[in-house]
Design a protein around this motif. Sequence first.
Motif, PDB file in Angstrom:
ATOM      1  N   PHE A 209       0.797  -1.223   0.000  1.00 38.11           N
ATOM      2  CA  PHE A 209       0.000   0.000   0.000  1.00 38.11           C
ATOM      3  C   PHE A 209       0.832   1.278   0.000  1.00 38.11           C
ATOM      4  O   PHE A 209       0.297   2.353   0.266  1.00 38.11           O
ATOM      5  N   THR A 210       2.121   1.194  -0.282  1.00 33.81           N
ATOM      6  CA  THR A 210       2.971   2.373  -0.366  1.00 33.81           C
ATOM      7  C   THR A 210       3.329   2.633  -1.814  1.00 33.81           C
ATOM      8  O   THR A 210       3.901   1.764  -2.488  1.00 33.81           O
ATOM      9  N   GLY A 211       3.001   3.837  -2.291  1.00 32.64           N
ATOM     10  CA  GLY A 211       3.301   4.188  -3.671  1.00 32.64           C
ATOM     11  C   GLY A 211       4.759   4.566  -3.848  1.00 32.64           C
ATOM     12  O   GLY A 211       5.532   4.667  -2.874  1.00 32.64           O
ATOM     13  N   ALA A 212       5.151   4.800  -5.091  1.00 32.89           N
ATOM     14  CA  ALA A 212       6.529   5.179  -5.390  1.00 32.89           C
ATOM     15  C   ALA A 212       6.903   6.498  -4.740  1.00 32.89           C
ATOM     16  O   ALA A 212       8.085   6.784  -4.509  1.00 32.89           O
ATOM     17  N   ASP A 213       5.909   7.329  -4.434  1.00 38.41           N
ATOM     18  CA  ASP A 213       6.150   8.618  -3.795  1.00 38.41           C
ATOM     19  C   ASP A 213       6.256   8.518  -2.283  1.00 38.41           C
ATOM     20  O   ASP A 213       6.435   9.525  -1.601  1.00 38.41           O
ATOM     21  N   GLY A 214       6.100   7.306  -1.740  1.00 39.39           N
ATOM     22  CA  GLY A 214       6.173   7.115  -0.301  1.00 39.39           C
ATOM     23  C   GLY A 214       4.874   7.383   0.432  1.00 39.39           C
ATOM     24  O   GLY A 214       4.812   7.300   1.660  1.00 39.39           O
ATOM     25  N   LEU A 215       3.824   7.687  -0.315  1.00 36.81           N
ATOM     26  CA  LEU A 215       2.517   7.957   0.285  1.00 36.81           C
ATOM     27  C   LEU A 215       1.615   6.727   0.186  1.00 36.81           C
ATOM     28  O   LEU A 215       1.828   5.857  -0.651  1.00 36.81           O
ATOM     29  N   SER A 216       0.624   6.690   1.041  1.00 33.97           N
ATOM     30  CA  SER A 216      -0.301   5.559   1.061  1.00 33.97           C
ATOM     31  C   SER A 216      -1.168   5.543  -0.193  1.00 33.97           C
ATOM     32  O   SER A 216      -1.955   6.465  -0.436  1.00 33.97           O
ATOM     33  N   SER A 217      -1.039   4.501  -0.987  1.00 34.83           N
ATOM     34  CA  SER A 217      -1.907   4.359  -2.161  1.00 34.83           C
ATOM     35  C   SER A 217      -3.338   4.063  -1.719  1.00 34.83           C
ATOM     36  O   SER A 217      -4.299   4.416  -2.408  1.00 34.83           O
ATOM     37  N   LYS A 218      -3.479   3.457  -0.552  1.00 35.54           N
ATOM     38  CA  LYS A 218      -4.816   3.202  -0.009  1.00 35.54           C
ATOM     39  C   LYS A 218      -5.492   4.516   0.374  1.00 35.54           C
ATOM     40  O   LYS A 218      -6.685   4.714   0.122  1.00 35.54           O
ATOM     41  N   GLY A 219      -4.717   5.407   0.957  1.00 30.94           N
ATOM     42  CA  GLY A 219      -5.257   6.715   1.307  1.00 30.94           C
ATOM     43  C   GLY A 219      -5.591   7.536   0.080  1.00 30.94           C
ATOM     44  O   GLY A 219      -6.665   8.123  -0.018  1.00 30.94           O
ATOM     45  N   ALA A 220      -4.675   7.567  -0.889  1.00 31.78           N
ATOM     46  CA  ALA A 220      -4.895   8.358  -2.107  1.00 31.78           C
ATOM     47  C   ALA A 220      -6.101   7.854  -2.887  1.00 31.78           C
ATOM     48  O   ALA A 220      -6.912   8.645  -3.382  1.00 31.78           O
ATOM     49  N   THR A 221      -6.231   6.531  -2.996  1.00 34.80           N
ATOM     50  CA  THR A 221      -7.363   5.948  -3.729  1.00 34.80           C
ATOM     51  C   THR A 221      -8.677   6.254  -3.029  1.00 34.80           C
ATOM     52  O   THR A 221      -9.679   6.593  -3.669  1.00 34.80           O
ATOM     53  N   SER A 222      -8.692   6.166  -1.716  1.00 34.84           N
ATOM     54  CA  SER A 222      -9.917   6.437  -0.952  1.00 34.84           C
ATOM     55  C   SER A 222     -10.340   7.892  -1.088  1.00 34.84           C
ATOM     56  O   SER A 222     -11.530   8.194  -1.247  1.00 34.84           O
ATOM     57  N   VAL A 223      -9.382   8.813  -1.016  1.00 33.49           N
ATOM     58  CA  VAL A 223      -9.694  10.233  -1.167  1.00 33.49           C
ATOM     59  C   VAL A 223     -10.345  10.483  -2.521  1.00 33.49           C
ATOM     60  O   VAL A 223     -11.334  11.218  -2.639  1.00 33.49           O
ATOM     61  N   HIS A 224      -9.816   9.847  -3.561  1.00 31.86           N
ATOM     62  CA  HIS A 224     -10.327  10.050  -4.905  1.00 31.86           C
ATOM     63  C   HIS A 224     -11.693   9.378  -5.105  1.00 31.86           C
ATOM     64  O   HIS A 224     -12.635  10.008  -5.599  1.00 31.86           O
ATOM     65  N   VAL A 225     -11.817   8.111  -4.729  1.00 24.11           N
ATOM     66  CA  VAL A 225     -13.054   7.364  -4.981  1.00 24.11           C
ATOM     67  C   VAL A 225     -14.212   7.902  -4.136  1.00 24.11           C
ATOM     68  O   VAL A 225     -15.326   8.097  -4.646  1.00 24.11           O
ATOM     69  N   TYR A 226     -13.969   8.166  -2.868  1.00 24.79           N
ATOM     70  CA  TYR A 226     -15.033   8.682  -2.013  1.00 24.79           C
ATOM     71  C   TYR A 226     -15.299  10.169  -2.255  1.00 24.79           C
ATOM     72  O   TYR A 226     -16.300  10.709  -1.781  1.00 24.79           O
ATOM     73  N   GLY A 227     -14.413  10.838  -2.979  1.00 27.82           N
ATOM     74  CA  GLY A 227     -14.589  12.270  -3.242  1.00 27.82           C
ATOM     75  C   GLY A 227     -14.417  13.116  -1.998  1.00 27.82           C
ATOM     76  O   GLY A 227     -15.176  14.065  -1.772  1.00 27.82           O
ATOM     77  N   LEU A 228     -13.413  12.816  -1.184  1.00 30.66           N
ATOM     78  CA  LEU A 228     -13.256  13.506   0.097  1.00 30.66           C
ATOM     79  C   LEU A 228     -12.772  14.946  -0.039  1.00 30.66           C
ATOM     80  O   LEU A 228     -12.720  15.673   0.960  1.00 30.66           O
ATOM     81  N   ASN A 229     -12.409  15.352  -1.251  1.00 32.22           N
ATOM     82  CA  ASN A 229     -12.065  16.753  -1.482  1.00 32.22           C
ATOM     83  C   ASN A 229     -13.036  17.417  -2.456  1.00 32.22           C
ATOM     84  O   ASN A 229     -12.690  18.419  -3.087  1.00 32.22           O
ATOM     85  N   ARG A 230     -14.252  16.880  -2.567  1.00 33.38           N
ATOM     86  CA  ARG A 230     -15.244  17.553  -3.402  1.00 33.38           C
ATOM     87  C   ARG A 230     -15.564  18.908  -2.775  1.00 33.38           C
ATOM     88  O   ARG A 230     -15.496  19.083  -1.549  1.00 33.38           O
ATOM     89  N   LEU A 231     -15.886  19.872  -3.623  1.00 30.59           N
ATOM     90  CA  LEU A 231     -15.930  21.262  -3.192  1.00 30.59           C
ATOM     91  C   LEU A 231     -16.857  21.502  -2.008  1.00 30.59           C
ATOM     92  O   LEU A 231     -16.477  22.159  -1.031  1.00 30.59           O
ATOM     93  N   ARG A 232     -18.073  20.982  -2.069  1.00 31.03           N
ATOM     94  CA  ARG A 232     -19.017  21.254  -0.984  1.00 31.03           C
ATOM     95  C   ARG A 232     -18.555  20.647   0.335  1.00 31.03           C
ATOM     96  O   ARG A 232     -18.806  21.212   1.410  1.00 31.03           O
ATOM     97  N   LEU A 233     -17.881  19.526   0.257  1.00 33.71           N
ATOM     98  CA  LEU A 233     -17.369  18.910   1.474  1.00 33.71           C
ATOM     99  C   LEU A 233     -16.200  19.719   2.032  1.00 33.71           C
ATOM    100  O   LEU A 233     -16.106  19.930   3.249  1.00 33.71           O
TER     101      LEU A 233
END
Length: 316
Positions: A209-233
Amino acid sequence: MRKVDRTEAAPEDLSEKGGQELLDAITHFEGNPANPESFDFKRYKLKSVKDALEKMFHGKCAYCETFYASSQPLDVEHFRPKGAVAGESDHRGYWWLAMVWENLLPSCIDCNRKRNQVTPKGDTSQVRLLEETAGYSASATVGSGKKDSFPLAETGVRASKRTDQITAEKALLLNPCEDDPKLHIRYFFDRERPVSFVLANELAGDPDFTGADGLSSKGATSVHVYGLNRLRLVQARTRLLRRLEFLADLAIDLKLLAEKLKGSADPDIKRAGVQVDGFGDRTLVELIEMCAEDQPYSAMAQSWMREFQERLEAVV
């Protein structure tokens, strides 16, 4: 998103009726029916299931921590999708888990259903968002929402029938009842222009679960799929963040003023200092209550509180 222990046992009627529904589903899906997609799952919709999930998550979405009860109906979300898997046309979904308590979560519509959401521009994996905060007001329309998405790590093995081991899948989506989100995501605060983004966290020692950038790929995927940075949120979290910052500044000012007044030789001024100190304490109590687990965006608020405590200790 915060860690939630599944302390609530499966509702009795789900255990009783879910068992029969599983037997019916086995007959339906493993009996090569003419229309395998026609099975009508009902047991996860039971009122007792919704009530138990609402109690366990304090009426909040399991993914974004928004109170959904006042504005929209609860979606009983299947962590592993019951009817299909996006991108795999031959997969029937995890139908054998459709009535399993451990696979059910409460979700708001925006996190659960595929929708086009206005989202601040930035790297979709959230890797470079920190470097791009100067342009956070720019936005784009991005498709997000989980629906039947269920991506796996490259080393994971997809379960396609009920006898397969789901533990071998290595899901790239966070389940707040199974994962500790703090290990995979974090909150970025801009105090100069208060705004709250969710970022993938640094993750070491986990090659799955660690990407080449050293960040959690599980975290990055979840942020994107769940839309945790959508504007209204982001706007909703930012409103809370600004209120926290306002009360924090007020508390610090009151405590500093109180110390100055209590140091006076005049008894009346000294008494006034004690009163001001009490107002400061009440403001701090309000801040603590805003960070409680039953409050919206509590994971963000608690992360902010840890930073504020260091700030408070440095000046008071």
